[in-house]
Design an enzyme around this catalytic site. Structure first.
Site, PDB file in Angstrom:
ATOM      1  N   GLU A 114      -4.481  12.403  -7.424  1.00 14.63           N
ATOM      2  CA  GLU A 114      -5.501  12.659  -8.480  1.00 14.63           C
ATOM      3  C   GLU A 114      -5.606  12.034  -9.770  1.00 14.63           C
ATOM      4  OE1 GLU A 114      -8.969  15.102  -5.259  1.00 14.63           O
ATOM      5  OE2 GLU A 114      -7.562  16.011  -7.078  1.00 14.63           O
ATOM      6  N   CYS A 416     -10.007  21.951 -15.419  1.00 17.08           N
ATOM      7  CA  CYS A 416      -8.585  21.710 -15.498  1.00 17.08           C
ATOM      8  C   CYS A 416      -8.025  22.999 -14.395  1.00 17.08           C
ATOM      9  CB  CYS A 416      -8.543  23.101 -17.059  1.00 17.08           C
ATOM     10  SG  CYS A 416      -6.803  23.816 -17.321  1.00 17.08           S
TER      11      CYS A 416
END
Length: 596
Positions: A114, A416
């Site tokens: 990703e 994150c």
């Protein structure tokens, strides 16, 4: 004109080989090592490969067959062994605010990674900046003048600031300058096993090749123009060092992606030997250290891989990197230290004092990241905001700059620590962490305030200058008019062209790139910079005078002509015409008398 392409980052010998355990057919055409090795075997001059990449990446050409000037032998080997992109974007998710796009990229062997595109300037952040940035806010609102605070100049809007002045808080709305940053992956999974990071639950499945890393940037550029790159996606970049270094070389090559070194950031959990090696090989890139604890015992609990590299060795490597970076930069630069704050684990007052003492006197910026639940087998919880504020205050009392992270892309699991693919990256399309994972994450992944906003550079070091004397000539089209920069060196020409295209930040980043890349006789390198401005708010043409001011009077005149939109050129033409008319008149009156 030499066909040899030079670059400050030398191509590692291992980059000429394929990644161990992965036999890729076709091979990635963006992989410099694999392509150059094939050219050598076929007797094709290497310079043809760089011409090909320039057309494909910068010229928008989609097929090698459409590049007429390439030799048939190169076209043949490309057709037989390579593909422009060996990976495909099988899914792209966009956040509700439009600021984030997460790409699910399928590699040719079925593995999944990703990447996240983060668009800054679209949404306001509620970050906690240190006191000196509040001073910058006051200055911009008319309360004072000057800066030099170590925070980049393009943090030009108001911020949500925690200020130590009077012990109070001053709130604002921080909106970054418009740009796009790509958070990309360097591995399928990760072997570091950080206990707070979802990617760490995958384990390491495979290393990406340099070409596959660059393909992520190529794919992202098809969606939006990328200005900055951060190696903060899946994987530990320094654990795949050869491929990462080769990809950085491709990103900074003026004949390929033409990014500046300061536009690239590499995050690491602390692979000490590789940090030192990166300092030697690519000292101009930004470094982000995932620290998460100020002592070895606590860090080993949070980051299991730290058993291999003691915190003292990591800090020694950090100091070495900072020293090398300052040697190669005209500005003082801050290294980002990332710290995931976990309730009742690493958020106590005692730990805050230890961290302050550890970072005291170092050129760093502490990025505090309050933990948010993600798919890890630990009962971690985020700290209360009062605890976060206390932690920041204590660390700042040691003179350390800190900033609290604000996430981007939580609603699409692009923030994150949220980058993870099921089945170790071997799953089918759609088997990403979307549904099973809570909407927020922390640590070891993408999505927050851009490093351009928080690590950046401060004022120039004393005795340094942007000026450079050079030795070649080049042309740049500025404001619709073609200008020639003479004697300014390839750096001036490359910087002007790159800025016109919205690319290179630093006119000095690619000083050692090959000169013929910027002065091709065919004129293909001219860039239309109409209505395009540089990253610091200046015109694209301003890049040339910045580097050529000290070269020579001739250089200064030519450069000033490029920056002034033609005013100097017109003046010279008028004066030249007047001189010519005067000479003709004198000859008309004096010559007959001489002939008598």
């Amino acid at each position: 004109m030499s066909s040899q392409v030079t670059h400050p980052i030398q191509l590692p010998k291992k980059a000429l080989k394929e990644v161990k355990g992965r036999k890729l057919r076709p091979m990635p055409l963006l992989d410099e090592g694999l392509v150059l090795a094939a050219c050598d075997r076929a007797g094709v001059k290497r310079d043809n490969a760089y011409k090909m990449w320039r057309k494909l990446i910068q010229g928008g050409v989609k097929s090698v067959d459409d590049i007429k000037e390439l030799p048939k032998a190169l076209k043949k080997l490309v057709a037989e062994d390579f593909a422009l992109t060996t990976s495909t974007v099988v899914k792209a998710q966009h956040s509700a605010d439009g600021a984030t796009t997460k790409m699910l990229v399928k590699l040719q062997d079925g593995k999944l990674v990703e990447s996240v595109i983060m668009r800054y300037g679209m949404v306001a952040f509620n970050n906690s900046f240190p006191q000196n940035t509040q001073h910058k806010k006051d200055v911009e609102e008319g309360a004072g003048g000057g800066d030099g605070d170590g925070i980049p100049d393009d943090v030009s809007d108001t911020s949500s600031v925690t200020s130590s002045k009077g012990g109070g808080k001053e709130k604002g709305a921080f909106r970054s300058n418009p740009r796009a940053t790509l958070c990309l992956s360097s591995q399928v999974g990760c072997s570091m096993g950080c206990t707070f990071c979802a990617t760490g639950t995958m384990g390491l499945t495979a290393h990406l090749t340099a070409g596959e890393i660059l393909e992520q940037l190529y794919h992202a550029n098809q969606i939006t123009k990328i200005r900055n790159v951060v190696f903060m996606g899946m994987g530990e970049p320094l654990d795949n060092y050869t491929a990462v270094l080769a990809s950085i070389r491709g990103m900074t090559c003026v004949r390929r992606f033409s990014l500046g070194y300061e536009q690239i950031s590499v995050s690491t959990v602390g692979v000490a030997p590789r940090i030192k090696q990166l300092a030697d090989d690519a000292p101009k890139v930004n470094l982000a250290l995932s620290l998460h604890a100020p002592n070895q015992t606590l860090r080993t609990e949070i980051v299991p891989s730290s058993k291999a590299w003691h915190i003292d060795k990591i800090m020694e490597a950090l100091d070495y990197f900072n020293g090398k970076q300052q040697e190669h930069s005209r500005k003082v630069k801050n290294t980002l230290v990332e710290y995931v704050l976990i309730a009742n684990v690493n958020d106590s007052e005692e730990v805050a004092h230890q961290l302050g003492k550890l970072l005291e006197g170092r050129t760093v910026l502490l990025n505090v990241i309050p933990y948010n639940p993600t798919a890890v087998p630990y009962d971690y919880k985020p700290p209360e905001q009062e605890v976060v504020d206390m932690f920041n205050t204590i660390v700042r009392s040691y003179g350390v700059r800190t900033i609290q992270r604000q996430e981007l892309g939580q609603d699409i699991d692009g923030a994150c620590g949220q980058l993870v693919v099921k089945n170790g990256g071997n799953g089918e399309v759609g088997e990403t962490m979307g549904a099973p994972i809570p909407p927020r994450g922390a640590g070891g992944g993408c999505g927050d305030t851009d490093l351009e906003d928080i690590t950046g550079t401060s004022k120039s070091k004393p005795g340094t200058s942007k000026s450079k004397a050079g030795g070649v000539a080049g042309t740049v089209t500025i404001k619709g008019r073609r200008r020639r920069v003479v004697g300014a060196g390839s750096a001036a020409v490359a910087a002007a062209a790159a800025r016109a295209k919205g690319g290179n930040d630093d006119d000095d980043d690619n000083d050692d790139e090959d000169d013929d890349a910027d002065a091709d006789a065919d004129g293909d390198d001219a860039v239309d910079a109409t209505s395009v401005t540089g990253v610091k708010g200046g015109s694209a043409a301003a890049a040339a005078p910045a580097t050529a001011a000290a070269a020579s009077p001739a250089t200064a005149t030519a450069t000033k002509a490029a920056a002034g939109g033609g005013a100097t050129v017109d003046t010279v033409l008028v004066l030249g015409s007047l001189v010519a008319l005067g000479l003709a008149f004198l000859m008309y009156r004096i010559l007959p008398k001489l002939l008598q």
